[in-house]
Scaffold this motif. Sequence first.
Motif, short mmCIF file in Angstrom:
data_model
loop_
_atom_site.label_atom_id
_atom_site.label_comp_id
_atom_site.label_asym_id
_atom_site.label_seq_id
_atom_site.Cartn_x
_atom_site.Cartn_y
_atom_site.Cartn_z
N ASP A 232 -18.55 7.07 -2.33
CA ASP A 232 -17.36 7.72 -1.78
C ASP A 232 -16.23 7.68 -2.80
OD1 ASP A 232 -15.70 8.95 0.17
OD2 ASP A 232 -14.87 6.99 0.70
N TYR A 233 -16.09 6.55 -3.48
CA TYR A 233 -15.03 6.42 -4.47
C TYR A 233 -15.26 7.42 -5.61
CZ TYR A 233 -11.86 4.03 -7.76
OH TYR A 233 -10.85 3.72 -8.64
N ARG A 234 -16.49 7.53 -6.05
CA ARG A 234 -16.80 8.46 -7.13
C ARG A 234 -16.51 9.89 -6.70
NH1 ARG A 234 -20.93 11.67 -9.17
NH2 ARG A 234 -21.25 11.52 -11.45
N ALA A 235 -16.87 10.23 -5.46
CA ALA A 235 -16.63 11.58 -4.96
C ALA A 235 -15.14 11.88 -4.90
CB ALA A 235 -17.26 11.75 -3.58
N ARG A 236 -14.35 10.90 -4.52
CA ARG A 236 -12.90 11.09 -4.46
C ARG A 236 -12.33 11.32 -5.85
NH1 ARG A 236 -10.34 6.76 -0.09
NH2 ARG A 236 -11.88 7.05 1.57
N LEU A 237 -12.83 10.59 -6.82
CA LEU A 237 -12.35 10.76 -8.19
C LEU A 237 -12.69 12.14 -8.72
CD1 LEU A 237 -13.38 7.29 -9.69
CD2 LEU A 237 -11.07 8.03 -9.05
N LEU A 238 -13.90 12.59 -8.45
CA LEU A 238 -14.31 13.92 -8.91
C LEU A 238 -13.50 15.02 -8.24
CD1 LEU A 238 -18.20 13.47 -8.98
CD2 LEU A 238 -16.63 13.49 -10.93
N SER A 239 -13.23 14.84 -6.95
CA SER A 239 -12.44 15.85 -6.23
C SER A 239 -11.00 15.90 -6.74
CB SER A 239 -12.46 15.58 -4.73
OG SER A 239 -11.77 14.38 -4.42
N ALA A 240 -10.54 14.80 -7.33
CA ALA A 240 -9.20 14.75 -7.89
C ALA A 240 -9.16 15.33 -9.30
CB ALA A 240 -8.68 13.32 -7.90
#
Length: 292
Positions: A232-240
Amino acid sequence: MIIVTGANGQLGRMVTERLLERVPAREIGVSVRDVDAAQDLGAKGVRVRMGDFTGPATLAHAFEGASKVLIVSTDSTGETAVRHHRTAVEAAAKAGAQRILYTSHMGSNPSSPFPPMPDHAATEEALRQSGVPFTSLRNGFYASSAVMLISAALETGVLAAPEDGPVAWTAHTDLADAAVLALTGETLTDAAPDGVTPALTGPEAIDMAGIADILTRLTGRPIRRVVVSDADYRARLLSAGLPEHAADMLVGLFAASRDGDFAPADPTLADLLGRPTVRMEDYLKSALAPAR
């Protein structure tokens, strides 16, 4: 002649400025990619030469006459970082340096999940193979890195990150002073008979929950620590908008901290400096003051 690489960067510049307080300027040289950005050092009498880790010939010129060379690790990772560091080590050896110093990390480990740590381990091996006496400065985790990790929390009141472990956050100022000691005396050489120093850290190891507590005290508003999954953290970083390699590196940081790679705090740095090292709460208080 003491040579400092990366003197336009934060750590390299601090080391150079502190050297000027202890060594005549004519005995200091800096190796930088952008000579114009270091002209203030040149005005003080420091020898400023262009040196690029991608060009051995430039390093031969930048390291000319060196008695000691401080190689400040680059901001690249993987094979590129290791190749750059090896090039610098080889150039320092060919220049006749009597000692090579390198800014390594307390988490240096060939199997670490945090990408820069295998790079440091590989560079330390290159130093061992160089045949030149060396000092690998096993620096604690930069306290300044925490500011990047908490930026969203200051806006949202939620410090959302993967499960983590304690980190011995360490101020650049303390590490710069230690590097100067290593460049001008034998203090750290005595502490590192095999070339590798003990962990050079701040006074305490603090996890993200502890950082949230500090932020709550400093800002006067609740900062809540929330654990999210690595995915989830990785996905949030990519979406940012963060690139994949950068997102993977940050996920690896938390994985390595869970493994205990960045703890515990070690008293060696304070003992060497003869004074207390910077506490994380004091560092953050100063770092966040303009925003507050």
